[in-house]
Design an enzyme around this catalytic site. Structure first.
Site, PDB file in Angstrom:
ATOM      1  N   ASP A   1      -6.880  -1.762  -7.477  1.00 16.42           N
ATOM      2  CA  ASP A   1      -6.408  -0.948  -8.610  1.00 16.42           C
ATOM      3  C   ASP A   1      -7.507  -0.415  -9.534  1.00 16.42           C
ATOM      4  O   ASP A   1      -7.414   0.734  -9.979  1.00 16.42           O
ATOM      5  CB  ASP A   1      -5.377  -1.726  -9.440  1.00 16.42           C
ATOM      6  CG  ASP A   1      -3.996  -1.726  -8.792  1.00 16.42           C
ATOM      7  OD1 ASP A   1      -3.778  -0.935  -7.850  1.00 16.42           O
ATOM      8  OD2 ASP A   1      -3.133  -2.500  -9.238  1.00 16.42           O
TER       9      ASP A   1
ATOM     10  N   THR B   1       6.922 -12.414   0.444  1.00 13.44           N
ATOM     11  CA  THR B   1       5.519 -12.089   0.161  1.00 13.44           C
ATOM     12  C   THR B   1       4.840 -13.273  -0.497  1.00 13.44           C
ATOM     13  O   THR B   1       5.502 -14.098  -1.141  1.00 13.44           O
ATOM     14  CB  THR B   1       5.396 -10.851  -0.746  1.00 13.44           C
ATOM     15  OG1 THR B   1       4.017 -10.595  -1.031  1.00 13.44           O
ATOM     16  CG2 THR B   1       6.130 -11.022  -2.066  1.00 13.44           C
TER      17      THR B   1
ATOM     18  N   ASP C   1       3.971  -4.311   4.057  1.00 13.50           N
ATOM     19  CA  ASP C   1       2.564  -4.351   4.397  1.00 13.50           C
ATOM     20  C   ASP C   1       1.928  -3.108   3.807  1.00 13.50           C
ATOM     21  O   ASP C   1       2.459  -2.006   3.950  1.00 13.50           O
ATOM     22  CB  ASP C   1       2.368  -4.406   5.920  1.00 13.50           C
ATOM     23  CG  ASP C   1       0.989  -4.937   6.252  1.00 13.50           C
ATOM     24  OD1 ASP C   1       0.632  -6.013   5.738  1.00 13.50           O
ATOM     25  OD2 ASP C   1       0.248  -4.274   6.995  1.00 13.50           O
TER      26      ASP C   1
HETATM   27  P1  ITT Z   1       1.761 -10.305   1.549  1.00 13.96           P
HETATM   28  O1  ITT Z   1       2.031 -11.773   1.489  1.00 13.96           O
HETATM   29  O2  ITT Z   1       2.904  -9.485   1.036  1.00 13.96           O
HETATM   30  O3  ITT Z   1       1.264  -9.845   2.911  1.00 13.96           O
HETATM   31  P2  ITT Z   1      -0.891  -9.475   0.673  1.00 13.96           P
HETATM   32  O4  ITT Z   1      -1.544  -9.455  -0.680  1.00 13.96           O
HETATM   33  O5  ITT Z   1      -1.607 -10.204   1.790  1.00 13.96           O
HETATM   34  O6  ITT Z   1       0.582 -10.045   0.477  1.00 13.96           O
HETATM   35  P3  ITT Z   1      -0.932  -7.086   2.345  1.00 13.96           P
HETATM   36  O7  ITT Z   1      -1.078  -7.916   3.583  1.00 13.96           O
HETATM   37  O8  ITT Z   1       0.100  -6.009   2.323  1.00 13.96           O
HETATM   38  O9  ITT Z   1      -0.622  -7.987   1.059  1.00 13.96           O
HETATM   39  O10 ITT Z   1      -2.372  -6.524   2.025  1.00 13.96           O
HETATM   40  C1  ITT Z   1      -2.539  -5.459   1.250  1.00 13.96           C
HETATM   41  C2  ITT Z   1      -3.865  -5.508   0.546  1.00 13.96           C
HETATM   42  O11 ITT Z   1      -4.108  -4.165   0.124  1.00 13.96           O
HETATM   43  C3  ITT Z   1      -3.787  -6.362  -0.724  1.00 13.96           C
HETATM   44  O12 ITT Z   1      -4.319  -7.646  -0.563  1.00 13.96           O
HETATM   45  C4  ITT Z   1      -4.605  -5.534  -1.718  1.00 13.96           C
HETATM   46  O13 ITT Z   1      -5.957  -5.909  -1.590  1.00 13.96           O
HETATM   47  C5  ITT Z   1      -4.421  -4.103  -1.228  1.00 13.96           C
HETATM   48  N1  ITT Z   1      -3.311  -3.473  -1.988  1.00 13.96           N
HETATM   49  C6  ITT Z   1      -2.035  -3.267  -1.578  1.00 13.96           C
HETATM   50  N2  ITT Z   1      -1.303  -2.700  -2.537  1.00 13.96           N
HETATM   51  C7  ITT Z   1      -2.121  -2.555  -3.595  1.00 13.96           C
HETATM   52  C8  ITT Z   1      -1.945  -2.053  -4.889  1.00 13.96           C
HETATM   53  O14 ITT Z   1      -0.770  -1.625  -5.328  1.00 13.96           O
HETATM   54  N3  ITT Z   1      -2.989  -2.046  -5.701  1.00 13.96           N
HETATM   55  C9  ITT Z   1      -4.207  -2.499  -5.290  1.00 13.96           C
HETATM   56  N4  ITT Z   1      -4.454  -3.013  -4.088  1.00 13.96           N
HETATM   57  C10 ITT Z   1      -3.417  -3.034  -3.239  1.00 13.96           C
END
Ligand code: ITT
Length: 185
Positions: A143, A7, A65
């Site tokens: 959040d 990640t 994801d």
């Molecule tokens: P990776 O490198 O793991 O992909 P990322 O931040 O791009 O990291 P994702 O593609 O899974 O992660 O995108 C998920 C988005 O959804 C993330 O950027 C947040 O904006 C939101 N998100 C996911 N989990 C969250 C959480 O626990 N609290 C708040 N927002 C969250």
């Protein structure tokens, strides 16, 4: 047991360490810059990323994801959550929801685990509501505007352990941990 977490998001790593560290897992972040495809479901996105990483990453690894799905916006931002967060932010979501009574929403996390022999998928969902105003300084992403069912506070008002007891990520990690405990005995 060593587990590589692929990640770019440090906050995801902090949450995974908090959850799995005490259970004997050594979580190591790998920032491989995995390409993310555009697809209709988190499952498809995570699976494609895991297949790409299978050829390149140390094992065993997992990646995740996740997305934020708002009922009154027909599930938006959903699979586009990361992009929408970068472009509109959570204030953009609040603006889209001005005057909207139905505040129901959910977070979903899909984890794919891969040890080179087996590939396995785990999911976690948390239902809740979108606030009228952002609250709290902790956490990341959406959040400050999400209150999980069973609480009166946003994820951003909770510490990592408390958020993990409610969250989509916490649940998906628990599901993976249960499976690992049973298969690596
Ligand atoms: P990776 O490198 O793991 O992909 P990322 O931040 O791009 O990291 P994702 O593609 O899974 O992660 O995108 C998920 C988005 O959804 C993330 O950027 C947040 O904006 C939101 N998100 C996911 N989990 C969250 C959480 O626990 N609290 C708040 N927002 C969250």
């Amino acid at each position: 047991m060593k587990l590589y977490f692929i990640t770019s998001n440090k906050n995801k790593v902090i949450e995974a360490k908090k959850k799995l560290g005490p259970l004997g897992f050594n979580i190591i972040q790998e920032d491989l810059q995995v390409p993310e495809i555009q697809a209709d479901t988190l499952e498809e996105v995570a699976l494609f990323s895991a297949k790409w990483a299978e050829l390149r990453a140390r094992k065993p690894f997992f990646l995740e994801d996740s997305g934020f799905f708002v009922d009154s916006l027909n599930g938006f931002p959903g699979v586009y959550s990361a992009y929408v967060f970068k472009t509109l932010g959570y204030m953009g979501i609040l603006r889209l929801m001005e005057g909207v009574d139905n505040r129901d929403a959910r977070f979903v996390a899909v984890i794919v685990y891969n040890d080179g022999k087996e590939m396995k998928m785990f999911r976690g969902d948390v239902l809740g509501t979108v606030t009228q105003e952002p609250k709290g300084e902790g956490g990341f992403g959406y959040d400050p505007i999400f209150i999980p069912k069973g609480s009166s506070r946003t994820f951003a008002e909770m510490d990592t352990a408390e958020k993990g007891s409610f969250s989509h990520r916490g649940k998906a990690l628990e599901n993976m941990e249960k499976w690992l405990k049973n298969t690596t005995k």
